[in-house]
Scaffold this motif. Sequence first.
Motif, PDB file in Angstrom:
ATOM      1  N   UNK A  56      -6.296 -15.824  20.012  1.00 58.14           N
ATOM      2  CA  UNK A  56      -6.503 -17.124  19.317  1.00 58.14           C
ATOM      3  C   UNK A  56      -5.675 -18.168  19.626  1.00 58.14           C
ATOM      4  N   UNK A  57      -4.298 -17.954  20.207  1.00 59.87           N
ATOM      5  CA  UNK A  57      -3.417 -18.826  20.817  1.00 59.87           C
ATOM      6  C   UNK A  57      -4.113 -19.438  22.004  1.00 59.87           C
ATOM      7  N   UNK A  58      -4.736 -18.614  22.948  1.00 62.51           N
ATOM      8  CA  UNK A  58      -5.261 -19.127  24.227  1.00 62.51           C
ATOM      9  C   UNK A  58      -6.443 -20.157  23.673  1.00 62.51           C
ATOM     10  N   UNK A  59      -7.198 -19.916  22.989  1.00 58.55           N
ATOM     11  CA  UNK A  59      -8.286 -20.639  22.363  1.00 58.55           C
ATOM     12  C   UNK A  59      -7.925 -22.092  21.838  1.00 58.55           C
ATOM     13  N   UNK A  60      -6.956 -21.895  21.009  1.00 60.13           N
ATOM     14  CA  UNK A  60      -6.109 -23.072  20.445  1.00 60.13           C
ATOM     15  C   UNK A  60      -5.642 -24.036  21.338  1.00 60.13           C
ATOM     16  N   UNK A  61      -4.789 -23.456  22.310  1.00 63.00           N
ATOM     17  CA  UNK A  61      -4.325 -24.202  23.283  1.00 63.00           C
ATOM     18  C   UNK A  61      -5.415 -24.842  24.293  1.00 63.00           C
TER      19      UNK A  61
END
Length: 565
Positions: free
Chosen positions: A386-391
């Motif tokens: 989810x960090x990768x998707x937000x970034x």
Amino acid sequence: MSKYEVRAWHPNEKPLMPGSPSTPDHSTAKRFAYLLVGILVTLTGGLGNALVSVNLIALQGTLGAYSTETNWLPAVYVMANASMNLLLVKFRQQFGLRLFTEAFLVLYALVTFGHLFVNDLHSAIAVRAAHGMVGAALSSLGLYYTLQAFKKAWRLKGMALSLGMSQLALPIAYIFSSDLLEFAEWRGLYLFELGLTLLSLGCVLLLKLPPGDRFKAFRGLDFLTFGLFAPGVALLCAALTFGRILWWRETPWIGMALAGSIVLIVAAIAVEHNRTYPLLNLRWLRTGNIAALAMSLVLVRVVLSEQSVGAVGFLRAIGMGNDQLQTLFIVVLAGTLLGIVTSAMITNVQHLQAPQIGALLLMALGAWMDAHATSLTRPEEMYVSQFLLGFGGALFLGPLVISLIGQVIGNPGNLITFSVLFGLTQNLGGLIGSAALGTFQVMREKYHSSILTDHLSSLDPLVAARIQSSAAAYAKVLADPAARTAQGVSALQAAVAREANVLAFNDVFMLIFAIAIVTALWVSAHTLYNIVMKVPSPFLPPAPAAPAITPSPMPRLPSTEPVTD
């Protein structure tokens, strides 16, 4: 001086677009003040809808409505928000930024205050529709304030920063809304929103935007186009919202809404196509670059639905509530903030495609990681994905929208078309993503459920043992063996439904992975085509014209006539 007379601006102060403020030099302290006000106004415009969308379950009891009925609240917000830019751009151009700023913020405060006295679904729907209209105004207002904080050379970076800030509303709503509900139940949400609105109003009244040019912009047929286009978009939003909830082929009004939306939108297009001064430049929308950029915006909105439909839907299916999702969305917020800063730092008008491709690959990696979830997966296992998707979502949006704006700078008459296009791709793109992924998840859940059920037989010793172990848990409360067995069968069916949902969400994550990869290939192919065809960047100054070649005068030959005295 006429109020519609164009002023003679210094080149560094000239408004970027018709209806936008001028950009004079400010002191460093004043630039920071403009930046803070821009961030505040942007978050104020987005948090209202996010707070309601995140807490639909809690609002059911307050409003005395079923779960399907409360879905009208975010739906009507999108209905009103998606088409308001048709009129808002010309409102700014004709009546000026000061009236635009103060009128819509006061209206937003009044509407938010009205929320405190809403006790039924119908009045709540009316208030959410008003919020949608005002929210469309605040998004552009926040952008104008943010741009005042940057010098001319950094203004596009400021635009990337402002666009990214609009994506912070959803994770912030997940982080704080549970505490607000504990503070004052549903009124806690609206009190917080009212406080933000009044704070924004005070800041805007204290720190005003510089003036800009005004134009006599409205024409009579503009309202006819709006009267056809807005109801058409509203019907389309209603069909997309409720198609997967009430199911597409089981609710007749969804089909009628889709048909009506097609008729109204086509009628609006027909009116615009035959106008001398159209509100929407349809020919510009049909150009290859604009169509490709619009398609990329829609596809990315579908990919970003992985957070709201995919990850949140999956975690709620296995029993997680908003309280258990707070830490996850702190991670998402951190990724989004890092993506915003990275996007602003690396934005280069000569290389706008590289960040887009990189962001799509990161989002594809995040979706692929989520595709291996099980019924034992918890939010902690989804932090990295989810960090990768937000970034990736924050990194992607800025460069792509700047690419679109580059197409507008050369022809400011397309500003309204651009505003409508961006609003539709963000709002309808999100609805299309939710509708498509939600429908796909339901279909895959039915498929996996049928496969799992076919392999369950009471004659199978393992199945019989599972039923008996589940039935034994009720031995102290149920004396009847048949009733205990029925409870054991029910528990097994619930386990099958849970596992079928897990498998279906894994399929959704793999579909999102595929869409992200295809979109990355699409952007790469479009970039390669522009390089091969040597399509000039819209941000480059036009090549100087070749100097005109004038024939040199013929030398005068000496006269052969005799000289006479």
